[in-house]
Design an enzyme around this catalytic site. Structure first.
Site, PDB file in Angstrom:
ATOM      1  N   ASP A  46      -7.472   2.170   2.602  1.00 48.88           N
ATOM      2  CA  ASP A  46      -8.862   2.581   2.727  1.00 48.88           C
ATOM      3  C   ASP A  46      -9.475   2.615   3.849  1.00 48.88           C
ATOM      4  O   ASP A  46      -9.989   3.562   4.616  1.00 48.88           O
ATOM      5  CB  ASP A  46      -9.817   2.151   1.568  1.00 48.88           C
ATOM      6  CG  ASP A  46      -9.550   2.451   0.321  1.00 48.88           C
ATOM      7  OD1 ASP A  46      -9.899   1.708  -0.715  1.00 48.88           O
ATOM      8  OD2 ASP A  46      -8.936   3.444  -0.148  1.00 48.88           O
TER       9      ASP A  46
ATOM     10  N   PHE B  59       2.651  -1.403  -0.162  1.00 47.36           N
ATOM     11  CA  PHE B  59       3.525  -0.359  -0.412  1.00 47.36           C
ATOM     12  C   PHE B  59       3.870   0.465   1.026  1.00 47.36           C
ATOM     13  O   PHE B  59       3.050   0.986   1.741  1.00 47.36           O
ATOM     14  CB  PHE B  59       2.765   0.673  -1.260  1.00 47.36           C
ATOM     15  CG  PHE B  59       2.167  -0.209  -2.394  1.00 47.36           C
ATOM     16  CD1 PHE B  59       0.580  -0.004  -2.522  1.00 47.36           C
ATOM     17  CD2 PHE B  59       2.806  -0.984  -3.005  1.00 47.36           C
ATOM     18  CE1 PHE B  59      -0.070  -0.821  -3.423  1.00 47.36           C
ATOM     19  CE2 PHE B  59       1.956  -1.689  -4.261  1.00 47.36           C
ATOM     20  CZ  PHE B  59       0.630  -1.717  -4.447  1.00 47.36           C
TER      21      PHE B  59
ATOM     22  N   ASP C  41      -3.227  -4.422   0.693  1.00 48.43           N
ATOM     23  CA  ASP C  41      -2.806  -2.926   0.707  1.00 48.43           C
ATOM     24  C   ASP C  41      -3.866  -1.819   0.458  1.00 48.43           C
ATOM     25  O   ASP C  41      -4.420  -0.933   1.310  1.00 48.43           O
ATOM     26  CB  ASP C  41      -1.535  -2.627  -0.181  1.00 48.43           C
ATOM     27  CG  ASP C  41      -1.015  -1.060  -0.090  1.00 48.43           C
ATOM     28  OD1 ASP C  41      -1.801  -0.267  -0.394  1.00 48.43           O
ATOM     29  OD2 ASP C  41      -0.097  -0.739   0.687  1.00 48.43           O
TER      30      ASP C  41
ATOM     31  N   ASP D  86       4.269   2.710   3.261  1.00 44.67           N
ATOM     32  CA  ASP D  86       3.862   4.430   3.243  1.00 44.67           C
ATOM     33  C   ASP D  86       3.822   4.712   4.833  1.00 44.67           C
ATOM     34  O   ASP D  86       4.575   4.048   5.610  1.00 44.67           O
ATOM     35  CB  ASP D  86       2.419   4.856   2.645  1.00 44.67           C
ATOM     36  CG  ASP D  86       1.517   4.237   3.263  1.00 44.67           C
ATOM     37  OD1 ASP D  86       0.521   4.815   3.643  1.00 44.67           O
ATOM     38  OD2 ASP D  86       1.587   3.031   3.994  1.00 44.67           O
TER      39      ASP D  86
ATOM     40  N   HIS E 236     -13.747   5.292  -5.775  1.00 41.75           N
ATOM     41  CA  HIS E 236     -12.464   6.477  -5.627  1.00 41.75           C
ATOM     42  C   HIS E 236     -13.053   7.151  -6.965  1.00 41.75           C
ATOM     43  O   HIS E 236     -12.612   7.168  -7.951  1.00 41.75           O
ATOM     44  CB  HIS E 236     -11.054   6.051  -5.659  1.00 41.75           C
ATOM     45  CG  HIS E 236     -10.670   5.253  -4.334  1.00 41.75           C
ATOM     46  ND1 HIS E 236     -11.046   5.725  -3.241  1.00 41.75           N
ATOM     47  CD2 HIS E 236     -10.351   3.815  -4.430  1.00 41.75           C
ATOM     48  CE1 HIS E 236     -10.261   4.708  -2.315  1.00 41.75           C
ATOM     49  NE2 HIS E 236     -10.398   3.517  -3.251  1.00 41.75           N
TER      50      HIS E 236
HETATM   51  N1  LIG Z   1       0.199   1.694   1.096  1.00 40.77           N
HETATM   52  C1  LIG Z   1      -0.592   2.640   0.400  1.00 40.77           C
HETATM   53  N2  LIG Z   1      -0.115   3.980   0.419  1.00 40.77           N
HETATM   54  C2  LIG Z   1      -0.753   4.914  -0.229  1.00 40.77           C
HETATM   55  C3  LIG Z   1      -1.842   4.573  -1.173  1.00 40.77           C
HETATM   56  C4  LIG Z   1      -2.117   5.860  -1.693  1.00 40.77           C
HETATM   57  C5  LIG Z   1      -3.465   6.065  -2.638  1.00 40.77           C
HETATM   58  N3  LIG Z   1      -3.445   4.999  -3.663  1.00 40.77           N
HETATM   59  C6  LIG Z   1      -4.492   4.411  -3.690  1.00 40.77           C
HETATM   60  C7  LIG Z   1      -5.779   4.734  -2.985  1.00 40.77           C
HETATM   61  C8  LIG Z   1      -6.724   4.453  -3.525  1.00 40.77           C
HETATM   62  C9  LIG Z   1      -6.684   4.148  -4.969  1.00 40.77           C
HETATM   63  O1  LIG Z   1      -6.957   2.890  -5.034  1.00 40.77           O
HETATM   64  C10 LIG Z   1      -5.074   4.288  -5.176  1.00 40.77           C
HETATM   65  O2  LIG Z   1      -4.453   3.773  -6.028  1.00 40.77           O
HETATM   66  C11 LIG Z   1      -1.401   6.771  -1.048  1.00 40.77           C
HETATM   67  N4  LIG Z   1      -0.740   6.282  -0.182  1.00 40.77           N
HETATM   68  C12 LIG Z   1       0.390   6.828   0.482  1.00 40.77           C
HETATM   69  O3  LIG Z   1      -0.396   7.117   1.922  1.00 40.77           O
HETATM   70  C13 LIG Z   1       0.163   8.586   2.223  1.00 40.77           C
HETATM   71  C14 LIG Z   1      -0.993   9.585   2.270  1.00 40.77           C
HETATM   72  O4  LIG Z   1      -1.947   9.096   3.204  1.00 40.77           O
HETATM   73  P1  LIG Z   1      -2.820  10.074   3.562  1.00 40.77           P
HETATM   74  O5  LIG Z   1      -2.053  11.415   4.240  1.00 40.77           O
HETATM   75  O6  LIG Z   1      -3.877   9.629   4.673  1.00 40.77           O
HETATM   76  O7  LIG Z   1      -3.568  10.658   2.449  1.00 40.77           O
HETATM   77  C15 LIG Z   1       1.457   8.828   1.549  1.00 40.77           C
HETATM   78  O8  LIG Z   1       2.349   8.049   2.064  1.00 40.77           O
HETATM   79  C16 LIG Z   1       1.030   8.171   0.084  1.00 40.77           C
HETATM   80  O9  LIG Z   1       2.102   8.003  -0.692  1.00 40.77           O
HETATM   81  C17 LIG Z   1      -2.151   3.237  -1.144  1.00 40.77           C
HETATM   82  O10 LIG Z   1      -2.834   2.666  -1.799  1.00 40.77           O
HETATM   83  N5  LIG Z   1      -1.333   2.266  -0.350  1.00 40.77           N
END
Ligand SMILES: Nc1nc2c(c(CN[C@H]3C=C[C@H](O)[C@@H]3O)cn2[C@@H]2O[C@H](COP(=O)(O)O)[C@@H](O)[C@H]2O)c(=O)[nH]1
Length: 341
Positions: free
Chosen positions: A319, A237, A314, A239, A53
């Protein structure tokens, strides 16, 4: 502060009482088997957070930790009502959407000399300054800009008053314990208290608080102040993308009635029964996938305790969801406008 059951206990309870969402144990096992070979690969590991990233910090210092805190304080609600009309940010000749648009806007501000990751700056930012930093390169603004202004001011003031202006101070106070850091965040930063009531019982998800701990672990490369001995105690997490990919991979199922509402683009409220079931079952489903993965490695005599945990699962699934958007378009994500995810 009110005590809620942990996200894992909450998830178990929700999965046991859920009506419109179900975890498919066989499906979870199949997902674990399909991940088995990938899980020992380099990109599944902690290093992928930086190597995969380009917008994430390269460093592992105080500024990098403050970058993570700022981004995870605003890490919510990027989805757009219409797929062809959304918030986008252009940065270094590339256009970013969703979560990555937030990171691009932060890096754009830093390049412009705006100290957006400094608590002394975002504690007193005006709404106009927030609008400027997170301006869109389309006519669609970043959702919930007023709420973002509020949580920035609130979090910045707490960082200044209680932690000398840097989240690294909070990390050091956790003494390399993820659960201690999680509870320091929940006690001191109200916007991270991601809780609900389900079947008259209090439940918690703590999506942003847990991802803040996980991203701190990742940006510090699991070393020094970030060498959390209990990182495996975190859940995934909850989401709006992980549920989508779990249904796509057939590890989780929605009732016909719920699927119909999702296809109609129903706007749910934070705490609605369907929303709580989707989030709780996602956490429980991934706990099962993790368990099956560990068992598969144990059968092969390989101890992957340090390599397989909900955080790395996660990141991989998230990803995957970004990279398989097209294939997943028949599984709608659930729509909630809130500051929790
Ligand atoms: N479960 C989980 N949810 C995560 C992340 C991330 C980004 N973090 C990591 C990613 C790369 C790096 O390694 C960061 O650490 C964002 N989100 C959530 O996704 C949603 C946005 O989605 P889209 O609209 O498609 O961009 C929103 O609810 C956002 O809060 C994660 O990693 N896990």
């Amino acid at each position: 502060m009110e005590v809620f059951p942990s996200p894992l206990e909450s998830a178990k309870f929700i999965a046991e009482h859920s009506k419109d969402v179900s975890v498919d144990e066989e499906g979870a096992r199949r997902v674990a088997e399909s991940l088995f070979d990938k899980a020992s690969a380099a990109e599944f590991g902690l290093a992928g957070w930086k190597s995969l990233h380009e917008l994430n910090p390269r460093a592992a210092d105080k500024e990098a930790v403050d970058w993570v805190f700022l981004v995870d304080t605003l890490n919510f609600s990027f989805w757009s009502e219409q797929e062809d009309r959304k918030y986008l940010v252009k940065y270094k000749d590339k256009t970013y959407s969703g979560y990555w648009s937030l990171c691009a806007a932060v890096n754009r501000a830093l390049d412009d000399g705006i100290p957006i990751t400094s608590a002394s700056y975002f504690a007193t930012m005006t709404l106009d300054q927030v609008r400027h930093v997170f301006r869109s390169d389309t006519e669609v603004p970043l959702p919930l800009i007023e709420e973002r202004h509020r949580v920035l001011n609130e979090s910045g003031i707490v960082l200044l008053e209680k932690f000398g202006g840097s989240f690294l101070t909070c990390v050091k106070m956790s003494e390399k314990n993820a659960q201690k850091l999680l509870h320091l965040v929940l006690e001191n930063f109200p916007s991270y208290r991601d809780e609900a009531v389900f079947e008259k019982k209090k439940v918690s998800f703590y999506k942003r608080a847990q991802i803040l701990v996980a991203d701190t672990w990742s940006v510090l490369e699991g070393k020094g102040d970030g060498s959390f001995d209990d990182i495996s105690s975190l859940t995934i997490f909850a989401d709006y993308r992980i549920p989508q990919v779990l249904v796509h991979l057939k590890a989780m199922k929605y009732s016909e009635e719920l699927m119909k509402k999702l296809h109609e683009g129903t706007l749910f409220q934070s705490g609605d029964k369907e929303e709580v079931e989707i989030r709780g079952c996602s956490i429980w489903c991934c706990a099962l996938i993790c368990k099956h993965l560990q068992e598969l490695y144990q059968k092969k005599g390989q101890d992957m305790q340090e390599k397989i945990n909900a955080v790395l699962l996660d990141y991989y699934l998230w990803d995957y969801a970004r990279d398989h958007r097209e294939e997943m378009k028949d599984i709608p994500f659930h729509r909630v406008r809130c500051i929790y995810y």
